[in-house]
Design an enzyme around this catalytic site. Structure first.
Site, short mmCIF file in Angstrom:
data_model
loop_
_atom_site.label_atom_id
_atom_site.label_comp_id
_atom_site.label_asym_id
_atom_site.label_seq_id
_atom_site.Cartn_x
_atom_site.Cartn_y
_atom_site.Cartn_z
N ASP A 138 -6.17 70.18 61.64
CA ASP A 138 -5.74 69.50 62.86
C ASP A 138 -4.38 70.05 63.31
O ASP A 138 -3.64 70.63 62.52
CB ASP A 138 -5.66 67.98 62.66
CG ASP A 138 -4.65 67.56 61.60
OD1 ASP A 138 -4.55 68.23 60.56
OD2 ASP A 138 -3.95 66.55 61.82
N GLU A 144 -3.81 65.44 58.90
CA GLU A 144 -2.50 65.65 58.26
C GLU A 144 -1.35 65.35 59.20
O GLU A 144 -0.35 64.77 58.82
CB GLU A 144 -2.41 67.10 57.75
CG GLU A 144 -1.29 67.32 56.73
CD GLU A 144 0.08 67.62 57.36
OE1 GLU A 144 1.09 67.52 56.64
OE2 GLU A 144 0.14 67.94 58.57
ZN LIG Z 1 1.12 71.54 58.71
#
Ligand SMILES: [Zn+2]
Length: 415
Positions: free
Chosen positions: A112, A180
């Site tokens: 992401d 993340e």
């Molecule tokens: Zn990163």
């Protein structure tokens, strides 16, 4: 560090430097393949907040890994979708690439990015020459190229290059999550479970400048604080009111006083809002805090100081939502053993490592907190993470991959 086409020649067979050199040389000759793979991942946009794009991105990743290792087991493991907001955001792409040495090494990354869908139209994937400090290097631009799609590409190619040359290594478990950049709340259970019995984890986060590795990251505490007071006329009967803004202003000062920059503890009041009109005692206010600490002790001290605070006016109600999103990570003896392998690799190339402790947390913090050995910053060199000028240095990719491959193949416990 020097460019990949000029490795220092004196390295002994079977050493980390020798392994790294073989990988560097192989990948330097395959730069077109690496660049094409990077373009494929960057042009597949994957904002953390767009489930449809994350789903397509996970499919592209899985297909790409299967192409590298036909027959290898690649699956998509769904974590806690309720917390992540969608199954796509909670999904971890997992590939198990068997090796001949004992044990398993986790390669940990995220696909992401912080960039919204459509950024690729304003800032398409491109390759350009950039000159700094008298050196001209080829760099790649595009959303998420540095953080961390180039890291994923070099990690996968590093392992493939070991295999192509018959260099023994432990089994590698590739774990790529999709949340993340928004705290890994949905995927962290999967990441920890999949890493529990591993020898350790190498994190493909950007390495910053050439030669950089990360061996400590501060913990990050995030709090969303809401205050509810009582509205009243500021001129006619101020005493009947209870100001939520005044209470949180007091809290803001208190929170900042808990910082201790000498030991790396910082406190930032990032947002502050409330009230509606100048002549009304504010019935509501909100602030958001970002706290960074190097040690668990400091993290606990600041948290204790925050939560024991109470407003001077008892009619104001204050709620704290949040906590330590990622705990502090400090290098263990096992991390230092990995660093020694990395040092041997680059010393054989006539270079030295640049080891850094940084304020930004990663999923390395999450695994380290679960007792797993971690070395971070194994990804690409470049600059501008989360910014429009983001770039990854293509000319460094073989060298970074060589370093990673050397650590995997010469893992201290892997025999
Ligand atoms: Zn990163």
């Amino acid at each position: 560090m020097s460019s990949v086409d000029q490795p220092r020649p004196v390295v002994c067979a079977g050493t980390p430097a020798h392994t790294g050199t073989l990988v560097r040389q192989r990948l330097a000759a395959q730069s077109d393949v690496l660049n094409a793979d990077l373009e494929r991942l960057v042009t597949t946009e994957t904002p953390s907040t767009d489930p449809g794009s994350l789903g397509r991105g996970a499919d592209v990743l899985a297909r790409w890994v299967r192409q590298r290792w036909p027959g290898v087991e690649v699956e998509q493991v769904v974590g806690d979708a309720t917390v992540a907001g969608s199954p796509e955001a909670a999904t971890v792409v997992r590939a198990e690439i068997p090796g001949s040495l004992p044990g398993t090494v986790v390669l940990l990354g995220h696909h992401d990015t912080v960039f919204d869908t459509g950024t690729i139209e304003q800032r398409p994937f491109s390759i350009a020459e950039q000159t700094w400090e008298g050196r001209t290097r080829r760099v790649a631009h595009g959303p998420g190229v540095f953080d961390m799609k180039a890291g994923i590409v070099l990690g996968v190619h590093a392992i493939a290059a070991l295999d192509a040359q018959g260099i023994p290594r432990p089994t590698v478990r590739l774990l790529i999550n999709a949340d993340e950049e928004v705290g890994s709340l949905g995927s962290r259970g999967v990441l920890v479970k999949q890493s529990e019995h591993a020898l350790g984890a190498l994190v493909l986060e950007p390495g910053g400048c050439t030669g950089t590795l990360k061996y400590a990251r501060k913990g990050v505490g995030l709090w969303d604080v809401n205050a509810t007071g009582i509205a009243s006329h500021a001129g006619l009967d101020p005493e009947r009111g209870a100001s939520a803004i005044h209470a949180l202003a007091d809290l803001a000062c208190h929170a900042v006083s808990l910082a201790d920059p000498a030991v790396g503890t910082t406190v930032n009041v990032g947002t502050f809002s409330g009230g509606g009109r100048a002549n009304v005692v504010a019935p509501a206010a909100r602030l958001e805090l970002d706290v960074r600490a190097r040690t668990v002790r400091e993290a606990e001290r600041v948290e204790g100081g925050l939560l024991s605070w109470s407003p001077a006016d008892p009619r104001v109600r204050v709620t704290f939502d949040g906590g330590w999103n990622r705990p502090p990570w400090q290098a263990t003896d096992a991390t230092h053993a990995l660093i020694r392998v990395a040092e041997q690799a680059v010393a054989g190339w006539g270079l030295s490592l640049d080891l850094r402790e940084v304020g930004g947390a990663s999923d390395g913090n999450v695994l380290a907190d679960a007792g797993i050995t971690v070395l971070d910053g194994m990804g690409a060199s470049g600059d501008g993470a989360h910014a429009a000028h983001e770039y990854a240095v293509l000319d460094d990719m073989p060298e970074r991959a060589g370093l990673l491959a050397a650590v995997v193949a010469h893992w201290p416990c892997a025999g």
